[in-house]
Design a protein around this motif. Structure first.
Motif, mmCIF file in Angstrom:
data_model
loop_
_atom_site.group_PDB
_atom_site.id
_atom_site.type_symbol
_atom_site.label_atom_id
_atom_site.label_comp_id
_atom_site.label_asym_id
_atom_site.label_seq_id
_atom_site.Cartn_x
_atom_site.Cartn_y
_atom_site.Cartn_z
ATOM 1 N N SER A 29 0.843 -1.194 0.000
ATOM 2 C CA SER A 29 0.000 0.000 0.000
ATOM 3 C C SER A 29 0.880 1.246 0.000
ATOM 4 C CB SER A 29 -0.923 -0.005 1.219
ATOM 5 O OG SER A 29 -0.161 -0.007 2.414
ATOM 6 N N GLY A 30 0.273 2.363 -0.232
ATOM 7 C CA GLY A 30 1.029 3.613 -0.265
ATOM 8 C C GLY A 30 1.644 3.873 -1.625
ATOM 9 N N ASP A 31 2.491 4.863 -1.658
ATOM 10 C CA ASP A 31 3.118 5.275 -2.912
ATOM 11 C C ASP A 31 4.317 4.383 -3.239
ATOM 12 O OD1 ASP A 31 1.301 7.349 -3.038
ATOM 13 O OD2 ASP A 31 2.634 8.748 -1.976
ATOM 14 N N THR A 32 4.578 4.266 -4.537
ATOM 15 C CA THR A 32 5.759 3.520 -4.996
ATOM 16 C C THR A 32 7.004 4.371 -4.793
ATOM 17 O OG1 THR A 32 4.426 2.392 -6.669
ATOM 18 C CG2 THR A 32 6.820 2.339 -6.951
ATOM 19 N N PRO A 33 8.032 3.847 -4.137
ATOM 20 C CA PRO A 33 9.273 4.628 -3.973
ATOM 21 C C PRO A 33 9.855 5.045 -5.315
ATOM 22 C CG PRO A 33 9.290 2.688 -2.556
ATOM 23 C CD PRO A 33 8.095 2.544 -3.451
ATOM 24 N N SER A 34 10.519 6.182 -5.305
ATOM 25 C CA SER A 34 11.119 6.710 -6.529
ATOM 26 C C SER A 34 12.098 5.707 -7.133
ATOM 27 C CB SER A 34 11.833 8.027 -6.224
ATOM 28 O OG SER A 34 12.591 8.463 -7.330
ATOM 29 N N TRP A 35 11.996 5.526 -8.445
ATOM 30 C CA TRP A 35 12.882 4.572 -9.115
ATOM 31 C C TRP A 35 14.311 5.085 -9.166
ATOM 32 C CZ3 TRP A 35 11.637 -0.310 -10.539
ATOM 33 C CH2 TRP A 35 10.281 -0.650 -10.570
ATOM 34 N N PHE B 91 17.043 2.773 -7.348
ATOM 35 C CA PHE B 91 18.368 2.590 -7.952
ATOM 36 C C PHE B 91 19.443 3.338 -7.168
ATOM 37 C CE2 PHE B 91 15.621 1.751 -11.689
ATOM 38 C CZ PHE B 91 16.064 0.479 -11.970
ATOM 39 N N GLY B 92 19.202 4.599 -6.851
ATOM 40 C CA GLY B 92 20.200 5.370 -6.131
ATOM 41 C C GLY B 92 21.427 5.652 -6.972
ATOM 42 N N SER B 93 22.527 5.931 -6.300
ATOM 43 C CA SER B 93 23.796 6.206 -6.977
ATOM 44 C C SER B 93 24.736 5.023 -6.819
ATOM 45 C CB SER B 93 24.430 7.475 -6.393
ATOM 46 O OG SER B 93 24.718 7.298 -5.018
ATOM 47 N N SER B 94 25.929 5.170 -7.371
ATOM 48 C CA SER B 94 26.914 4.089 -7.270
ATOM 49 C C SER B 94 27.352 3.864 -5.823
ATOM 50 C CB SER B 94 28.136 4.415 -8.138
ATOM 51 O OG SER B 94 28.716 5.655 -7.741
ATOM 52 N N HIS C 61 15.690 -8.526 3.775
ATOM 53 C CA HIS C 61 14.403 -8.426 4.455
ATOM 54 C C HIS C 61 13.888 -6.991 4.471
ATOM 55 C CE1 HIS C 61 15.086 -12.424 6.758
ATOM 56 N NE2 HIS C 61 14.278 -12.603 5.738
ATOM 57 N N GLU C 62 14.770 -6.036 4.752
ATOM 58 C CA GLU C 62 14.335 -4.650 4.842
ATOM 59 C C GLU C 62 14.049 -4.052 3.460
ATOM 60 O OE1 GLU C 62 13.205 -1.036 6.480
ATOM 61 O OE2 GLU C 62 13.446 -3.049 7.348
ATOM 62 N N ASN C 63 14.912 -4.322 2.472
ATOM 63 C CA ASN C 63 14.698 -3.763 1.139
ATOM 64 C C ASN C 63 13.483 -4.370 0.453
ATOM 65 O OD1 ASN C 63 16.809 -1.860 1.009
ATOM 66 N ND2 ASN C 63 18.304 -3.460 0.516
ATOM 67 N N VAL C 64 13.197 -5.637 0.706
ATOM 68 C CA VAL C 64 11.996 -6.239 0.131
ATOM 69 C C VAL C 64 10.746 -5.560 0.665
ATOM 70 C CG1 VAL C 64 10.592 -8.341 0.144
ATOM 71 C CG2 VAL C 64 12.999 -8.469 -0.447
ATOM 72 N N LYS C 65 10.758 -5.187 1.943
ATOM 73 C CA LYS C 65 9.615 -4.476 2.519
ATOM 74 C C LYS C 65 9.511 -3.061 1.960
ATOM 75 C CE LYS C 65 8.734 -4.771 6.890
ATOM 76 N NZ LYS C 65 7.364 -5.320 6.823
ATOM 77 N N ARG C 66 10.659 -2.394 1.806
ATOM 78 C CA ARG C 66 10.633 -1.004 1.338
ATOM 79 C C ARG C 66 10.262 -0.903 -0.140
ATOM 80 N NH1 ARG C 66 16.006 1.943 3.957
ATOM 81 N NH2 ARG C 66 15.506 1.513 6.151
ATOM 82 N N PHE C 67 10.777 -1.816 -0.952
ATOM 83 C CA PHE C 67 10.592 -1.724 -2.405
ATOM 84 C C PHE C 67 9.685 -2.822 -2.933
ATOM 85 C CE2 PHE C 67 15.059 -0.215 -1.620
ATOM 86 C CZ PHE C 67 14.776 1.143 -1.741
ATOM 87 N N ARG D 297 6.592 -2.729 -3.936
ATOM 88 C CA ARG D 297 5.849 -2.298 -5.129
ATOM 89 C C ARG D 297 6.765 -2.224 -6.349
ATOM 90 N NH1 ARG D 297 0.901 0.266 -4.339
ATOM 91 N NH2 ARG D 297 1.322 1.640 -6.117
ATOM 92 N N ASN D 298 8.008 -1.811 -6.152
ATOM 93 C CA ASN D 298 8.950 -1.769 -7.275
ATOM 94 C C ASN D 298 9.239 -3.163 -7.810
ATOM 95 O OD1 ASN D 298 9.732 0.510 -5.187
ATOM 96 N ND2 ASN D 298 10.244 1.288 -7.200
ATOM 97 N N TYR D 299 9.452 -4.103 -6.906
ATOM 98 C CA TYR D 299 9.722 -5.477 -7.342
ATOM 99 C C TYR D 299 8.508 -6.091 -8.030
ATOM 100 C CZ TYR D 299 13.905 -5.221 -4.405
ATOM 101 O OH TYR D 299 15.116 -4.865 -3.861
ATOM 102 N N ALA D 300 7.314 -5.757 -7.557
ATOM 103 C CA ALA D 300 6.100 -6.273 -8.198
ATOM 104 C C ALA D 300 5.968 -5.727 -9.620
ATOM 105 C CB ALA D 300 4.877 -5.904 -7.371
#
Length: 245
Positions: free
Chosen positions: A95-101, A106-109, A126-132, A134-137
């Motif tokens: 739920s909520g907004d999709t984090p910025s791509w 992606f972020g920086s190097s 575990h943490e990145n899967v929760k945060r992103f 919607r991006n992974y979906a």
């Protein structure tokens, strides 16, 4: 972040301090601290190796350190296939907004580094899967669409299945099959069998398996190499933390 020893400060056990960081939500500090401690440990190990191998040539010392580091990284990567990355995922993460791509996903190097240990890799995943989530979906949808583009027959099969169920719904409403549950159940089983046959002969399952495999590999690699960044940011009064997402 490495904390220097302070003789005037209370001594806090290492595990207790890490547990406090984890429970307080400062996972990005814990991630950075783990990387710094591993870097210091690696430097100390190199110095000890040089001191204990005074008679050895510099080439042998470098080769020994290289193979030790390579073996450690291989073990870290292999540990990623021994646990469930979705164990802490909940429905609210979608739920909520999709984090910025560009900025968040992606972020920086500088946003990427090799995990220093299996525990750090699991923490990041575990943490990145929760945060992103919607991006992974969305990435899975893109990969599935690409698979269907590479397998036109599977695309035809998928469209045929969707059309079949639309026809079933239209007939059920038109003929009022809810008044005749036995007939509705029979037609439902026929539609299910027809769907399975279409999916099998049109290789839709192949496109789905390819999309799942590629998506899972991208998820594991990105989530394990992506450094944890503050999910929350201190407000102006410094007493509250607000969600960036």
């Amino acid at each position: 972040m490495v904390f220097k020893a302070n003789p005037l400060a209370l001594s806090v056990p290492e595990q207790a301090f890490e547990s406090w960081l984890r429970d307080s939500g400062y996972l990005e500090i814990l991630d950075q601290r783990t990387s710094d401690l591993h870097r210091l440990s690696a430097a100390d190990s190199t110095i000890d190796l040089r001191n204990s191998s005074a008679d050895s040539t510099p080439t042998s010392i470098i080769c020994s350190g290289f193979f030790v580091s390579l073996f450690s990284r291989i073990c870290t990567l292999l540990s990623l296939i021994t646990f469930n990355p979705f164990s802490k995922l909940v429905a609210e993460d979608f739920s909520g907004d999709t984090p910025s791509w560009t900025l968040a996903f992606f972020g920086s190097s500088d946003s990427y580094s090799f995990p220093s240990s299996p525990s750090q890799a699991r923490l990041r995943v575990h943490e990145n899967v929760k945060r992103f989530a919607r991006n992974y979906a969305l990435l899975f949808v893109v990969f599935f669409a690409c698979s269907l583009y590479q397998l036109p027959l599977a695309l035809v099969g998928l469209i045929s299945c969707l059309s079949l169920w639309d026809v079933f719904k239209f007939c059920a409403d038109r003929w009022e099959l809810y008044k005749r549950p036995s007939l509705r159940q029979t037609l439902l089983h026929i539609a299910q069998c027809a769907t399975a046959i279409i999916l099998f002969f049109f290789n839709v399952q192949l496109a789905l398996v390819c999309a799942i495999g590629v998506s899972y590999a991208v998820l594991i690699l990105h989530a394990s190499f992506r450094k944890l960044t503050p999910a929350k940011q201190p407000s102006k009064d410094g007493n509250r933390r607000i969600d960036q997402r």
